[in-house]
Write a protein that holds these residues in place. Structure first.
Motif, PDB file in Angstrom:
ATOM      1  N   MET A  26      55.568 -11.562  42.852  1.00 54.43           N
ATOM      2  CA  MET A  26      54.930 -11.151  44.107  1.00 54.43           C
ATOM      3  C   MET A  26      54.024 -12.235  44.674  1.00 54.43           C
ATOM      4  O   MET A  26      53.382 -12.042  45.700  1.00 54.43           O
ATOM      5  N   GLY A  27      53.946 -13.379  43.984  1.00 57.51           N
ATOM      6  CA  GLY A  27      53.112 -14.469  44.464  1.00 57.51           C
ATOM      7  C   GLY A  27      51.631 -14.177  44.360  1.00 57.51           C
ATOM      8  O   GLY A  27      50.831 -14.666  45.156  1.00 57.51           O
ATOM      9  N   ILE A  28      51.245 -13.371  43.358  1.00 65.46           N
ATOM     10  CA  ILE A  28      49.847 -12.984  43.181  1.00 65.46           C
ATOM     11  C   ILE A  28      49.127 -14.005  42.309  1.00 65.46           C
ATOM     12  O   ILE A  28      49.650 -14.430  41.278  1.00 65.46           O
ATOM     13  N   SER A  29      47.932 -14.384  42.708  1.00 65.97           N
ATOM     14  CA  SER A  29      47.147 -15.337  41.923  1.00 65.97           C
ATOM     15  C   SER A  29      46.819 -14.751  40.556  1.00 65.97           C
ATOM     16  O   SER A  29      46.311 -13.621  40.459  1.00 65.97           O
ATOM     17  N   PRO A  30      47.085 -15.495  39.455  1.00 68.27           N
ATOM     18  CA  PRO A  30      46.881 -14.965  38.093  1.00 68.27           C
ATOM     19  C   PRO A  30      45.423 -15.013  37.644  1.00 68.27           C
ATOM     20  O   PRO A  30      45.079 -15.669  36.661  1.00 68.27           O
ATOM     21  N   ILE A  31      44.558 -14.317  38.357  1.00 69.73           N
ATOM     22  CA  ILE A  31      43.147 -14.262  37.985  1.00 69.73           C
ATOM     23  C   ILE A  31      42.883 -12.924  37.300  1.00 69.73           C
ATOM     24  O   ILE A  31      43.634 -11.955  37.492  1.00 69.73           O
ATOM     25  N   PRO A  32      41.817 -12.827  36.488  1.00 69.22           N
ATOM     26  CA  PRO A  32      41.583 -11.623  35.668  1.00 69.22           C
ATOM     27  C   PRO A  32      41.591 -10.307  36.437  1.00 69.22           C
ATOM     28  O   PRO A  32      42.193  -9.341  35.991  1.00 69.22           O
ATOM     29  N   ARG A  33      40.944 -10.270  37.615  1.00 65.92           N
ATOM     30  CA  ARG A  33      40.869  -8.980  38.303  1.00 65.92           C
ATOM     31  C   ARG A  33      42.233  -8.541  38.840  1.00 65.92           C
ATOM     32  O   ARG A  33      42.507  -7.340  38.932  1.00 65.92           O
ATOM     33  N   ASN A  34      43.098  -9.504  39.170  1.00 70.80           N
ATOM     34  CA  ASN A  34      44.455  -9.154  39.598  1.00 70.80           C
ATOM     35  C   ASN A  34      45.285  -8.687  38.410  1.00 70.80           C
ATOM     36  O   ASN A  34      46.069  -7.742  38.516  1.00 70.80           O
ATOM     37  N   TYR A  35      45.085  -9.345  37.270  1.00 74.64           N
ATOM     38  CA  TYR A  35      45.816  -8.951  36.066  1.00 74.64           C
ATOM     39  C   TYR A  35      45.457  -7.507  35.692  1.00 74.64           C
ATOM     40  O   TYR A  35      46.330  -6.725  35.311  1.00 74.64           O
ATOM     41  N   GLU A  36      44.180  -7.149  35.809  1.00 73.74           N
ATOM     42  CA  GLU A  36      43.754  -5.790  35.470  1.00 73.74           C
ATOM     43  C   GLU A  36      44.468  -4.769  36.347  1.00 73.74           C
ATOM     44  O   GLU A  36      44.922  -3.718  35.862  1.00 73.74           O
ATOM     45  N   LEU A  37      44.586  -5.068  37.631  1.00 77.68           N
ATOM     46  CA  LEU A  37      45.280  -4.168  38.553  1.00 77.68           C
ATOM     47  C   LEU A  37      46.720  -3.922  38.111  1.00 77.68           C
ATOM     48  O   LEU A  37      47.171  -2.783  38.001  1.00 77.68           O
ATOM     49  N   PHE A  38      47.441  -5.017  37.859  1.00 76.57           N
ATOM     50  CA  PHE A  38      48.853  -4.899  37.504  1.00 76.57           C
ATOM     51  C   PHE A  38      49.035  -4.308  36.103  1.00 76.57           C
ATOM     52  O   PHE A  38      50.018  -3.622  35.840  1.00 76.57           O
ATOM     53  N   TYR A  39      48.083  -4.553  35.221  1.00 72.46           N
ATOM     54  CA  TYR A  39      48.150  -3.974  33.870  1.00 72.46           C
ATOM     55  C   TYR A  39      48.073  -2.451  33.955  1.00 72.46           C
ATOM     56  O   TYR A  39      48.868  -1.731  33.356  1.00 72.46           O
ATOM     57  N   GLU A  40      47.090  -1.941  34.721  1.00 73.12           N
ATOM     58  CA  GLU A  40      46.935  -0.497  34.863  1.00 73.12           C
ATOM     59  C   GLU A  40      48.156   0.112  35.543  1.00 73.12           C
ATOM     60  O   GLU A  40      48.594   1.206  35.196  1.00 73.12           O
ATOM     61  N   ALA A  41      48.716  -0.609  36.520  1.00 76.51           N
ATOM     62  CA  ALA A  41      49.901  -0.110  37.214  1.00 76.51           C
ATOM     63  C   ALA A  41      51.102  -0.080  36.267  1.00 76.51           C
ATOM     64  O   ALA A  41      51.910   0.861  36.293  1.00 76.51           O
ATOM     65  N   TYR A  42      51.207  -1.075  35.393  1.00 78.08           N
ATOM     66  CA  TYR A  42      52.349  -1.179  34.483  1.00 78.08           C
ATOM     67  C   TYR A  42      52.365  -0.046  33.461  1.00 78.08           C
ATOM     68  O   TYR A  42      53.405   0.553  33.190  1.00 78.08           O
ATOM     69  N   ILE A  43      51.179   0.270  32.891  1.00 78.03           N
ATOM     70  CA  ILE A  43      51.147   1.315  31.858  1.00 78.03           C
ATOM     71  C   ILE A  43      51.166   2.711  32.468  1.00 78.03           C
ATOM     72  O   ILE A  43      51.304   3.704  31.745  1.00 78.03           O
ATOM     73  N   GLY A  44      51.015   2.803  33.802  1.00 71.14           N
ATOM     74  CA  GLY A  44      51.166   4.083  34.474  1.00 71.14           C
ATOM     75  C   GLY A  44      50.024   5.055  34.280  1.00 71.14           C
ATOM     76  O   GLY A  44      50.210   6.262  34.375  1.00 71.14           O
ATOM     77  N   SER A  45      48.824   4.562  33.967  1.00 72.54           N
ATOM     78  CA  SER A  45      47.696   5.466  33.735  1.00 72.54           C
ATOM     79  C   SER A  45      47.169   6.081  35.022  1.00 72.54           C
ATOM     80  O   SER A  45      46.458   7.079  34.999  1.00 72.54           O
ATOM     81  N   ASN A  46      47.521   5.477  36.163  1.00 74.03           N
ATOM     82  CA  ASN A  46      47.080   6.009  37.451  1.00 74.03           C
ATOM     83  C   ASN A  46      48.237   5.896  38.444  1.00 74.03           C
ATOM     84  O   ASN A  46      48.418   4.859  39.091  1.00 74.03           O
TER      85      ASN A  46
END
Length: 356
Positions: A26-46
């Motif tokens: 998706m061309g997203i910058s690999p910075i910690p706060r972006n990683y947290e977003l995609f991590y939560e989306a990946y595991i489906g907790s929200n």
């Protein structure tokens, strides 16, 4: 004990690699706060977060990502944690300055003592006035030194109290950051840390069991009654699980409808007894709207168990517990299954059907 037919073993995908790959696509910058977003989306907790993130498409701006992060992760809490860290650093710097001043004062006092001693013991120091002046000087210096020492100690104690208050505040912020807002259980972040800690030492692995529990047919519940009802059911399930465990047992919500229990100090047989107690308790819990009379139940759990000594690493332990959970799902749901050698799970779309 249920056992599934052996299936070809497929390597479990690395969550971190999947998240990184998705961000790169998706061309997203690999910075910690972006990683947290995609991590939560990946595991489906929200699920709502996942939908909003997907809606951004492949041209998401950093401002859009930060807006979502602020909405779901309470960015102000992160700022408060950073602020608490800064305050601790500031207090430590003040304390070091205070101690350095005290050290400098002590060096000056020691130097004065040495010089006065030299004068008194000098052969030329025959004057009584010189001796009197030296004693007077030492007396004043000692009194002043004692007074400065008291001020320093009072300052050290004050700084220590301030740092202790900030430490407690910081601990509270960390607790919030590691807590699932819906169920008040530990979240996935806290679970990953606790799971990894099992392998910090070989001691205790033979008496530690990972239990993964997944609500049966939860997607059907959400689709039929809506997400608000689903959220209430999640909170109730969390309470049932927690109420059937010792207070010191670690329990977390690790995904949308998935929970994990790290049971320490118990045998594999004891862990199965605990899992069955939780399962039966939930099975007997009524899920009915007291106002409308609508029955949301039955709500049941499938559980997979694995002894920590069976896993070579945190990831391997989680995989094997998940294999046992897969067997529980594929053999009828609403049951507990312990991992055994020979169990295999094909990680494909068919497994996702069991988790719906």
């Amino acid at each position: 004990m249920s056992v599934a037919q052996p299936q070809p073993k497929v390597q479990v995908p690395d969550i971190a690699a999947q998240v990184t790959y998705a961000m790169r696509q998706m061309g997203i910058s690999p910075i910690p706060r972006n990683y947290e977003l995609f991590y939560e989306a990946y595991i489906g907790s929200n699920p709502k977060l996942t939908r909003e993130l997907a809606a951004l498409g492949s041209r998401a701006t950093q401002d859009e990502l930060d807006a979502i992060g602020a909405q779901y992760f309470s960015q102000h809490q992160v700022n408060m944690v950073d602020g608490a860290h800064s305050r601790i650093v500031g207090e430590l710097e003040s304390l070091v300055t205070l101690l350095r001043q005290e050290h400098s004062s002590l060096e000056s006092y020691n130097k004065l003592l040495g010089e006065t001693y030299s004068r008194i013991t000098s052969k030329s120091a025959s004057s009584a006035d010189l001796l009197h002046n030296a004693i007077s000087l030492l007396s004043d210096a000692t009194g002043s030194k004692m007074e400065r020492g008291k001020v320093t100690m009072d300052g050290v104690e004050a700084k220590s109290r301030e740092m202790e208050d900030i430490r407690k505040e910081l601990d509270e912020y960390k607790k919030i950051a590691n807590t699932d807002s819906l169920t008040r259980l530990h979240n996935r972040r806290a679970f990953d840390d606790r799971l990894a800690a099992i392998y910090d030492s070989p001691l205790g692995r033979t008496t530690t069991t990972l239990i993964i529990a997944d609500i049966d047919n939860f997607k059907k519940i959400n689709d039929t009654f809506g997400h608000p009802v689903g959220d209430k059911i999640l909170a109730t399930v969390a309470n049932v699980i927690k109420s059937n465990l010792r207070k010191d047992v670690f329990v977390a919500r690790t995904g949308g409808e998935e929970f994990a229990v790290i049971l320490e100090g118990s045998s594999s047989e004891d862990a199965m007894i605990v899992a069955e107690r939780v399962r039966r308790s939930l099975e007997a819990t009524p899920f009915r709207n007291s106002k409308t009379g609508v029955n949301y139940g039955p709500v049941t759990l499938s559980l997979g168990l694995c002894l920590a000594s069976e896993g070579d690493s945190p990831q391997d332990l989680y995989q094997k517990s998940d294999v046992a959970l897969y067997c529980a799902k594929s053999n009828g749901r609403n049951r507990s299954v312990t991992y055994e050698d020979g169990m295999k799970k094909e990680l494909s779309k068919s497994w996702l059907l069991y988790k719906k």
